[in-house]
Design a protein around this motif. Structure first.
Motif, PDB file in Angstrom:
ATOM      1  N   ASP A   1       0.268  -1.402   0.079  1.00  0.00           N
ATOM      2  CA  ASP A   1       0.218  -0.341  -0.152  1.00  0.00           C
ATOM      3  C   ASP A   1       1.039   1.620   0.011  1.00  0.00           C
ATOM      4  O   ASP A   1       1.798   1.152   0.366  1.00  0.00           O
ATOM      5  N   PRO A   2      -0.119   2.402  -0.033  1.00  0.00           N
ATOM      6  CA  PRO A   2       0.841   3.267  -0.457  1.00  0.00           C
ATOM      7  C   PRO A   2       1.838   4.681   0.742  1.00  0.00           C
ATOM      8  O   PRO A   2       0.999   4.059   1.693  1.00  0.00           O
ATOM      9  N   GLY A   3       2.838   4.668   0.915  1.00  0.00           N
ATOM     10  CA  GLY A   3       3.363   5.159   2.156  1.00  0.00           C
ATOM     11  C   GLY A   3       4.591   3.964   3.232  1.00  0.00           C
ATOM     12  O   GLY A   3       4.776   4.086   3.871  1.00  0.00           O
ATOM     13  N   GLN A   4       3.715   2.649   2.807  1.00  0.00           N
ATOM     14  CA  GLN A   4       4.286   1.476   2.862  1.00  0.00           C
ATOM     15  C   GLN A   4       5.899   1.475   2.161  1.00  0.00           C
ATOM     16  O   GLN A   4       6.593   1.679   1.485  1.00  0.00           O
ATOM     17  N   SER A   5       7.379  -0.148   2.400  1.00  0.00           N
ATOM     18  CA  SER A   5       7.973  -0.550   2.187  1.00  0.00           C
ATOM     19  C   SER A   5       8.455  -1.406   1.958  1.00  0.00           C
ATOM     20  O   SER A   5       7.454  -2.474   2.747  1.00  0.00           O
ATOM     21  N   ILE A   6       9.157  -2.046   1.012  1.00  0.00           N
ATOM     22  CA  ILE A   6       9.671  -3.516   0.108  1.00  0.00           C
ATOM     23  C   ILE A   6      10.788  -3.604   1.106  1.00  0.00           C
ATOM     24  O   ILE A   6      11.852  -2.503   0.633  1.00  0.00           O
ATOM     25  N   LYS A   7      11.676  -4.712   1.551  1.00  0.00           N
ATOM     26  CA  LYS A   7      12.908  -4.502   1.882  1.00  0.00           C
ATOM     27  C   LYS A   7      13.225  -6.347   1.488  1.00  0.00           C
ATOM     28  O   LYS A   7      13.071  -7.542   1.569  1.00  0.00           O
ATOM     29  N   LEU A   8      14.457  -6.567   0.177  1.00  0.00           N
ATOM     30  CA  LEU A   8      14.434  -7.668   0.370  1.00  0.00           C
ATOM     31  C   LEU A   8      16.244  -7.693   0.444  1.00  0.00           C
ATOM     32  O   LEU A   8      16.615  -6.802   0.590  1.00  0.00           O
ATOM     33  N   ASP A   9      16.575  -8.848   1.790  1.00  0.00           N
ATOM     34  CA  ASP A   9      17.319  -8.844   2.788  1.00  0.00           C
ATOM     35  C   ASP A   9      18.012 -10.169   2.226  1.00  0.00           C
ATOM     36  O   ASP A   9      17.864 -11.049   2.586  1.00  0.00           O
ATOM     37  N   ALA A  10      19.238 -10.384   0.933  1.00  0.00           N
ATOM     38  CA  ALA A  10      19.858 -11.606   1.171  1.00  0.00           C
ATOM     39  C   ALA A  10      21.277 -11.868   1.751  1.00  0.00           C
ATOM     40  O   ALA A  10      22.281 -11.114   1.414  1.00  0.00           O
ATOM     41  N   TYR A  11      21.580 -12.800   2.152  1.00  0.00           N
ATOM     42  CA  TYR A  11      22.383 -13.018   2.727  1.00  0.00           C
ATOM     43  C   TYR A  11      24.019 -13.408   0.795  1.00  0.00           C
ATOM     44  O   TYR A  11      25.092 -13.221   1.484  1.00  0.00           O
ATOM     45  N   ASN A  12      23.175 -13.139   0.258  1.00  0.00           N
ATOM     46  CA  ASN A  12      23.635 -14.144  -1.133  1.00  0.00           C
ATOM     47  C   ASN A  12      23.486 -13.587  -2.054  1.00  0.00           C
ATOM     48  O   ASN A  12      23.659 -12.135  -1.885  1.00  0.00           O
ATOM     49  N   GLN A  13      23.136 -13.468  -3.773  1.00  0.00           N
ATOM     50  CA  GLN A  13      22.710 -13.152  -4.176  1.00  0.00           C
ATOM     51  C   GLN A  13      20.894 -12.647  -5.036  1.00  0.00           C
ATOM     52  O   GLN A  13      20.353 -13.090  -4.289  1.00  0.00           O
ATOM     53  N   ILE A  14      21.305 -11.516  -4.581  1.00  0.00           N
ATOM     54  CA  ILE A  14      19.797 -10.812  -5.364  1.00  0.00           C
ATOM     55  C   ILE A  14      19.566 -10.604  -6.861  1.00  0.00           C
ATOM     56  O   ILE A  14      20.157  -9.519  -7.177  1.00  0.00           O
ATOM     57  N   THR A  15      18.212 -11.177  -7.414  1.00  0.00           N
ATOM     58  CA  THR A  15      17.958 -11.187  -8.651  1.00  0.00           C
ATOM     59  C   THR A  15      16.991 -10.018  -8.864  1.00  0.00           C
ATOM     60  O   THR A  15      15.774 -10.743  -8.507  1.00  0.00           O
ATOM     61  N   MET A  16      16.737  -9.150  -9.581  1.00  0.00           N
ATOM     62  CA  MET A  16      15.590  -8.097  -9.699  1.00  0.00           C
ATOM     63  C   MET A  16      15.596  -8.496 -11.026  1.00  0.00           C
ATOM     64  O   MET A  16      16.020  -7.600 -11.524  1.00  0.00           O
TER      65      MET A  16
END
Length: 146
Positions: free
Chosen positions: A73-88
């Motif tokens: 929802d608007p005003g909220q956040s997304i966090k992707l936290d990997a110890y290894n590779q992040i592929t987006m």
């Protein structure tokens, strides 16, 4: 954020019965307009963190594939936290909020994090594909009063 609400059967439910049998799961509209009070109220939203961690001893990759999306929802956040590779390669959307992509799932940010004590590469990296979208743009919402 889904909430429970009363239905016609709610009042017939016995005391102590399972709430899910007496209530209906419902997602309120993103905004509710009150034309009498001239207000526009946003529903309570939820941020999301996806973390790759194996019992404090490293972790795996996080991949957001082609055609995949994560939206809050608007005003909220997304966090992707990997110890290894992040592929987006997909789409992350948090209008007016924040998006964090980080290789820090053990909550320790060492200066030489890409290498272990022997100098071997740890393969910590962030790849953002050509078709990926990371969207924190604002969005306007309006309502009409009396």
């Amino acid at each position: 954020m889904p909430v429970y609400r009363f239905t016609a059967n709610s009042y017939a439910a016995a005391t102590g019965s399972d709430p899910s049998s007496a209530l209906m799961l419902w997602t309120p509209p993103l905004f509710t307009a009150d034309s009498v009070k001239a207000t526009l109220t946003q529903r309570a939203g939820v941020s999301v963190t996806l973390r790759s961690l194996l019992n404090g001893a490293g972790g795996g990759a996080i991949v957001v594939g082609h055609g995949a999306s994560i939206t809050v929802d608007p005003g909220q956040s997304i966090k992707l936290d990997a110890y290894n590779q992040i592929t987006m390669n997909g789409r992350l959307t948090a209008h007016g909020g924040g998006i964090t992509l980080i290789n820090e799932s053990d909550n320790v940010l060492e200066p030489s994090r890409n290498f272990d004590t022997s100098g071997n590469g740890r393969a910590l990296s962030l790849w953002i594909g050509a078709d990926a979208a990371i969207d924190v743009s604002g969005a306007a919402y309006t309502a009409t009063d009396n």
